[in-house]
Scaffold this motif. Structure first.
Motif, PDB file in Angstrom:
ATOM      1  N   ARG A   1      32.052  44.858  47.534  1.00  0.00           N
ATOM      2  CA  ARG A   1      31.146  44.973  46.387  1.00  0.00           C
ATOM      3  C   ARG A   1      31.802  45.787  45.286  1.00  0.00           C
ATOM      4  O   ARG A   1      32.495  46.757  45.552  1.00  0.00           O
ATOM      5  CB  ARG A   1      29.851  45.647  46.816  1.00  0.00           C
ATOM      6  CG  ARG A   1      29.081  44.786  47.809  1.00  0.00           C
ATOM      7  CD  ARG A   1      27.799  45.406  48.159  1.00  0.00           C
ATOM      8  NE  ARG A   1      27.016  45.532  46.929  1.00  0.00           N
ATOM      9  CZ  ARG A   1      25.817  46.090  46.876  1.00  0.00           C
ATOM     10  NH1 ARG A   1      25.272  46.575  47.948  1.00  0.00           N
ATOM     11  NH2 ARG A   1      25.165  46.179  45.739  1.00  0.00           N
ATOM     12  N   ALA A   2      31.544  45.398  44.069  1.00  0.00           N
ATOM     13  CA  ALA A   2      32.071  46.134  42.920  1.00  0.00           C
ATOM     14  C   ALA A   2      31.280  47.419  42.744  1.00  0.00           C
ATOM     15  O   ALA A   2      30.075  47.465  42.973  1.00  0.00           O
ATOM     16  CB  ALA A   2      31.974  45.288  41.658  1.00  0.00           C
ATOM     17  N   ARG A   3      31.978  48.467  42.374  1.00  0.00           N
ATOM     18  CA  ARG A   3      31.314  49.720  42.038  1.00  0.00           C
ATOM     19  C   ARG A   3      30.744  49.604  40.631  1.00  0.00           C
ATOM     20  O   ARG A   3      31.185  48.768  39.851  1.00  0.00           O
ATOM     21  CB  ARG A   3      32.318  50.868  42.096  1.00  0.00           C
ATOM     22  CG  ARG A   3      32.774  51.170  43.527  1.00  0.00           C
ATOM     23  CD  ARG A   3      33.754  52.288  43.519  1.00  0.00           C
ATOM     24  NE  ARG A   3      35.051  51.677  43.198  1.00  0.00           N
ATOM     25  CZ  ARG A   3      36.179  52.331  43.097  1.00  0.00           C
ATOM     26  NH1 ARG A   3      36.218  53.631  43.246  1.00  0.00           N
ATOM     27  NH2 ARG A   3      37.307  51.718  42.826  1.00  0.00           N
ATOM     28  N   PRO A   4      29.761  50.440  40.296  1.00  0.00           N
ATOM     29  CA  PRO A   4      29.213  50.390  38.931  1.00  0.00           C
ATOM     30  C   PRO A   4      30.335  50.509  37.900  1.00  0.00           C
ATOM     31  O   PRO A   4      31.225  51.336  38.032  1.00  0.00           O
ATOM     32  CB  PRO A   4      28.279  51.593  38.879  1.00  0.00           C
ATOM     33  CG  PRO A   4      27.899  51.821  40.312  1.00  0.00           C
ATOM     34  CD  PRO A   4      29.130  51.443  41.122  1.00  0.00           C
ATOM     35  N   GLY A   5      30.291  49.679  36.906  1.00  0.00           N
ATOM     36  CA  GLY A   5      31.289  49.705  35.845  1.00  0.00           C
ATOM     37  C   GLY A   5      32.489  48.819  36.106  1.00  0.00           C
ATOM     38  O   GLY A   5      33.342  48.664  35.251  1.00  0.00           O
ATOM     39  N   GLU A   6      32.612  48.257  37.311  1.00  0.00           N
ATOM     40  CA  GLU A   6      33.723  47.373  37.627  1.00  0.00           C
ATOM     41  C   GLU A   6      33.252  45.923  37.606  1.00  0.00           C
ATOM     42  O   GLU A   6      32.080  45.643  37.817  1.00  0.00           O
ATOM     43  CB  GLU A   6      34.292  47.679  39.012  1.00  0.00           C
ATOM     44  CG  GLU A   6      34.993  49.008  39.109  1.00  0.00           C
ATOM     45  CD  GLU A   6      35.606  49.210  40.490  1.00  0.00           C
ATOM     46  OE1 GLU A   6      35.233  48.479  41.432  1.00  0.00           O
ATOM     47  OE2 GLU A   6      36.438  50.096  40.611  1.00  0.00           O
ATOM     48  N   LEU A   7      34.199  45.033  37.401  1.00  0.00           N
ATOM     49  CA  LEU A   7      33.875  43.617  37.486  1.00  0.00           C
ATOM     50  C   LEU A   7      33.817  43.200  38.949  1.00  0.00           C
ATOM     51  O   LEU A   7      34.630  43.627  39.755  1.00  0.00           O
ATOM     52  CB  LEU A   7      34.946  42.779  36.791  1.00  0.00           C
ATOM     53  CG  LEU A   7      34.946  42.786  35.273  1.00  0.00           C
ATOM     54  CD1 LEU A   7      36.114  41.966  34.750  1.00  0.00           C
ATOM     55  CD2 LEU A   7      33.646  42.251  34.728  1.00  0.00           C
ATOM     56  N   ALA A   8      32.865  42.372  39.281  1.00  0.00           N
ATOM     57  CA  ALA A   8      32.804  41.812  40.626  1.00  0.00           C
ATOM     58  C   ALA A   8      33.975  40.860  40.814  1.00  0.00           C
ATOM     59  O   ALA A   8      34.513  40.325  39.839  1.00  0.00           O
ATOM     60  CB  ALA A   8      31.479  41.075  40.803  1.00  0.00           C
ATOM     61  N   PRO A   9      34.414  40.642  42.052  1.00  0.00           N
ATOM     62  CA  PRO A   9      35.501  39.675  42.285  1.00  0.00           C
ATOM     63  C   PRO A   9      35.185  38.349  41.617  1.00  0.00           C
ATOM     64  O   PRO A   9      34.085  37.817  41.755  1.00  0.00           O
ATOM     65  CB  PRO A   9      35.540  39.553  43.811  1.00  0.00           C
ATOM     66  CG  PRO A   9      34.984  40.852  44.305  1.00  0.00           C
ATOM     67  CD  PRO A   9      33.917  41.234  43.293  1.00  0.00           C
ATOM     68  N   GLY A  10      36.137  37.833  40.871  1.00  0.00           N
ATOM     69  CA  GLY A  10      35.934  36.585  40.149  1.00  0.00           C
ATOM     70  C   GLY A  10      35.164  36.746  38.853  1.00  0.00           C
ATOM     71  O   GLY A  10      34.953  35.788  38.134  1.00  0.00           O
ATOM     72  N   GLY A  11      34.752  37.971  38.542  1.00  0.00           N
ATOM     73  CA  GLY A  11      33.990  38.226  37.321  1.00  0.00           C
ATOM     74  C   GLY A  11      34.847  38.103  36.076  1.00  0.00           C
ATOM     75  O   GLY A  11      36.066  38.154  36.137  1.00  0.00           O
ATOM     76  N   ARG A  12      34.216  37.926  34.974  1.00  0.00           N
ATOM     77  CA  ARG A  12      34.920  37.810  33.693  1.00  0.00           C
ATOM     78  C   ARG A  12      34.211  38.681  32.660  1.00  0.00           C
ATOM     79  O   ARG A  12      33.017  38.890  32.729  1.00  0.00           O
ATOM     80  CB  ARG A  12      34.911  36.363  33.216  1.00  0.00           C
ATOM     81  CG  ARG A  12      35.556  35.396  34.168  1.00  0.00           C
ATOM     82  CD  ARG A  12      36.161  34.250  33.390  1.00  0.00           C
ATOM     83  NE  ARG A  12      36.657  33.167  34.173  1.00  0.00           N
ATOM     84  CZ  ARG A  12      37.686  33.215  35.003  1.00  0.00           C
ATOM     85  NH1 ARG A  12      38.322  34.323  35.181  1.00  0.00           N
ATOM     86  NH2 ARG A  12      38.097  32.154  35.663  1.00  0.00           N
ATOM     87  N   TRP A  13      35.002  39.170  31.704  1.00  0.00           N
ATOM     88  CA  TRP A  13      34.424  39.905  30.588  1.00  0.00           C
ATOM     89  C   TRP A  13      33.675  38.912  29.718  1.00  0.00           C
ATOM     90  O   TRP A  13      34.119  37.796  29.512  1.00  0.00           O
ATOM     91  CB  TRP A  13      35.520  40.573  29.759  1.00  0.00           C
ATOM     92  CG  TRP A  13      36.256  41.633  30.497  1.00  0.00           C
ATOM     93  CD1 TRP A  13      37.487  41.522  31.069  1.00  0.00           C
ATOM     94  CD2 TRP A  13      35.818  42.955  30.754  1.00  0.00           C
ATOM     95  NE1 TRP A  13      37.831  42.694  31.665  1.00  0.00           N
ATOM     96  CE2 TRP A  13      36.822  43.596  31.488  1.00  0.00           C
ATOM     97  CE3 TRP A  13      34.663  43.666  30.447  1.00  0.00           C
ATOM     98  CZ2 TRP A  13      36.716  44.915  31.915  1.00  0.00           C
ATOM     99  CZ3 TRP A  13      34.564  44.983  30.870  1.00  0.00           C
ATOM    100  CH2 TRP A  13      35.576  45.585  31.586  1.00  0.00           C
TER     101      TRP A  13
END
Length: 102
Positions: free
Chosen positions: A3-15
């Motif tokens: 799981r992504a920590r707060p403020g990080e992108l989740a795996p495969g996430g995009r800005w």
């Protein structure tokens, strides 16, 4: 899947554009003094100095400060409100990069 920590992108996430990139920097002497105060071994200091130099070479907008945090925050906020996106929103086309701020 981690799981992504707060403020990080989740795996495969995009800005989600528009995105603005800037580097918050400090003088090398300050960085070295801070690392020494934390007891950082020499190899960490060397790595931190190399990372800082690389960041400066890559960033199109650099905020350097080691003083008044309110002033630094005000400069960053003003830039974020007025700067052209580093990654334009879809359909906006190419935007010029920002000037370095110090």
């Amino acid at each position: 899947m981690p799981r992504a920590r707060p403020g990080e992108l989740a795996p495969g996430g995009r800005w989600a554009p528009p995105v603005r990139w800037a580097l918050l920097d400090c003088p090398d002497e300050v960085r070295m003094r801070r690392l020494a105060a934390r007891g950082a071994p020499p190899e960490w200091t060397a790595g931190a100095m190399a990372d800082a130099a690389q960041g400066r070479s890559l960033a199109t907008t650099v905020f350097t400060g080691d003083g008044d945090l309110a002033d630094l925050a005000a400069r960053v906020l003003a830039w974020a409100r007025d700067a052209e996106p580093s990654m334009p929103a879809p359909g906006d086309g190419e935007k010029p990069h920002d000037q370095t701020l110090t």
